[in-house]
Motif scaffolding. Sequence first.
Motif, PDB file in Angstrom:
ATOM      1  N   UNK A  26       0.828  -1.214   0.000  1.00  0.00           N
ATOM      2  CA  UNK A  26       0.000   0.000   0.000  1.00  0.00           C
ATOM      3  C   UNK A  26       0.859   1.258   0.000  1.00  0.00           C
ATOM      4  N   UNK A  27       1.927   1.247   0.785  1.00  0.00           N
ATOM      5  CA  UNK A  27       2.793   2.418   0.866  1.00  0.00           C
ATOM      6  C   UNK A  27       3.499   2.687  -0.459  1.00  0.00           C
ATOM      7  N   UNK A  28       3.976   1.627  -1.113  1.00  0.00           N
ATOM      8  CA  UNK A  28       4.702   1.839  -2.370  1.00  0.00           C
ATOM      9  C   UNK A  28       3.794   2.358  -3.473  1.00  0.00           C
ATOM     10  N   UNK A  29       2.501   2.100  -3.358  1.00  0.00           N
ATOM     11  CA  UNK A  29       1.552   2.640  -4.345  1.00  0.00           C
ATOM     12  C   UNK A  29       1.487   4.160  -4.301  1.00  0.00           C
ATOM     13  N   UNK A  30       1.846   4.743  -3.156  1.00  0.00           N
ATOM     14  CA  UNK A  30       1.826   6.201  -3.021  1.00  0.00           C
ATOM     15  C   UNK A  30       3.145   6.825  -3.474  1.00  0.00           C
ATOM     16  N   UNK A  31       4.051   5.975  -3.979  1.00  0.00           N
ATOM     17  CA  UNK A  31       5.336   6.477  -4.456  1.00  0.00           C
ATOM     18  C   UNK A  31       6.446   6.376  -3.427  1.00  0.00           C
ATOM     19  N   UNK A  32       6.153   5.842  -2.244  1.00  0.00           N
ATOM     20  CA  UNK A  32       7.176   5.691  -1.215  1.00  0.00           C
ATOM     21  C   UNK A  32       8.079   4.499  -1.546  1.00  0.00           C
ATOM     22  N   UNK A 213      -2.134   2.080   6.202  1.00  0.00           N
ATOM     23  CA  UNK A 213      -0.890   2.696   5.733  1.00  0.00           C
ATOM     24  C   UNK A 213      -0.992   4.207   5.764  1.00  0.00           C
ATOM     25  N   UNK A 214      -2.147   4.747   5.400  1.00  0.00           N
ATOM     26  CA  UNK A 214      -2.345   6.202   5.464  1.00  0.00           C
ATOM     27  C   UNK A 214      -2.270   6.696   6.897  1.00  0.00           C
ATOM     28  N   UNK A 215      -2.895   5.949   7.812  1.00  0.00           N
ATOM     29  CA  UNK A 215      -2.882   6.330   9.229  1.00  0.00           C
ATOM     30  C   UNK A 215      -1.445   6.336   9.764  1.00  0.00           C
ATOM     31  N   UNK A 216      -0.657   5.341   9.397  1.00  0.00           N
ATOM     32  CA  UNK A 216       0.728   5.277   9.854  1.00  0.00           C
ATOM     33  C   UNK A 216       1.553   6.401   9.250  1.00  0.00           C
ATOM     34  N   UNK A 217       1.390   6.653   7.951  1.00  0.00           N
ATOM     35  CA  UNK A 217       2.189   7.699   7.305  1.00  0.00           C
ATOM     36  C   UNK A 217       1.828   9.095   7.798  1.00  0.00           C
ATOM     37  N   UNK A 218       0.610   9.262   8.294  1.00  0.00           N
ATOM     38  CA  UNK A 218       0.181  10.576   8.790  1.00  0.00           C
ATOM     39  C   UNK A 218       0.524  10.809  10.255  1.00  0.00           C
ATOM     40  N   UNK A 219       0.991   9.773  10.944  1.00  0.00           N
ATOM     41  CA  UNK A 219       1.318   9.922  12.365  1.00  0.00           C
ATOM     42  C   UNK A 219       2.709  10.515  12.546  1.00  0.00           C
TER      43      UNK A 219
END
Length: 219
Positions: A26-32, A213-219
């Motif tokens: 999921x994270x790599x889909x956002x370009x990470x 994944x969004x919740x983790x990346x926003x924390x």
Amino acid sequence: MTKKIALYNNKGGVAKTTSIINLAYSMQKTGKKILVVDCDTQENCFSFFMTAQNVNSILPTEYENINHTTWARYIDITSEDTAVYDYILFDLPPAMTDEVKQIIRHCGMVYVPTMLGEFEIQGLERVTVEIAKQNARLGGIFVTMYQKQNDAKLLQEFRSALQTRLMQTVIPYSRTVRESQKAGLPIEAYFVEKKVPRNGSSWKIVNAYEGLSTEIMNR
């Protein structure tokens, strides 16, 4: 700046490795750019991503933005090598050995997957105390394998007891998890390959991991 995150619980069977795999996807889909580090001697996560035998410390996967390695290889990697990653995800074994303590201190941020059960809260308290002893931060606790018909009341009790430590995202139970792992694919990639309709209930687990994944990346 590279963020190092460990997933840990001293109880096995809580979908820790499943969560690492699908969070990375999921994270790599956002370009990470993601590095997955398998710290368990069973090396289930390492075997899942393996595309070919390789003597290098960092190995490629079939996903451009995901690389992987083991803890034994990771300790020989330089900070210059790891600086290219946005996130390094550590899959820890269900034990609190000296090595696990070392990894937790190295990461500094730990997320705890858990199933819902009558005795889980007491176990979680021991886990969070041990994380604090290693001078690491608890990123959050998240529920896996949730079944609404059986777990709704317990989820309310967990939220009452754990307050803000319990993350908003809940990962539902899915019978297709084992099928996707057998196929060597993250759940979403497996659904795409099998042409599972996106408007079906099967995609709830994919949406949940994207939410996590969004919740983790926003924390």
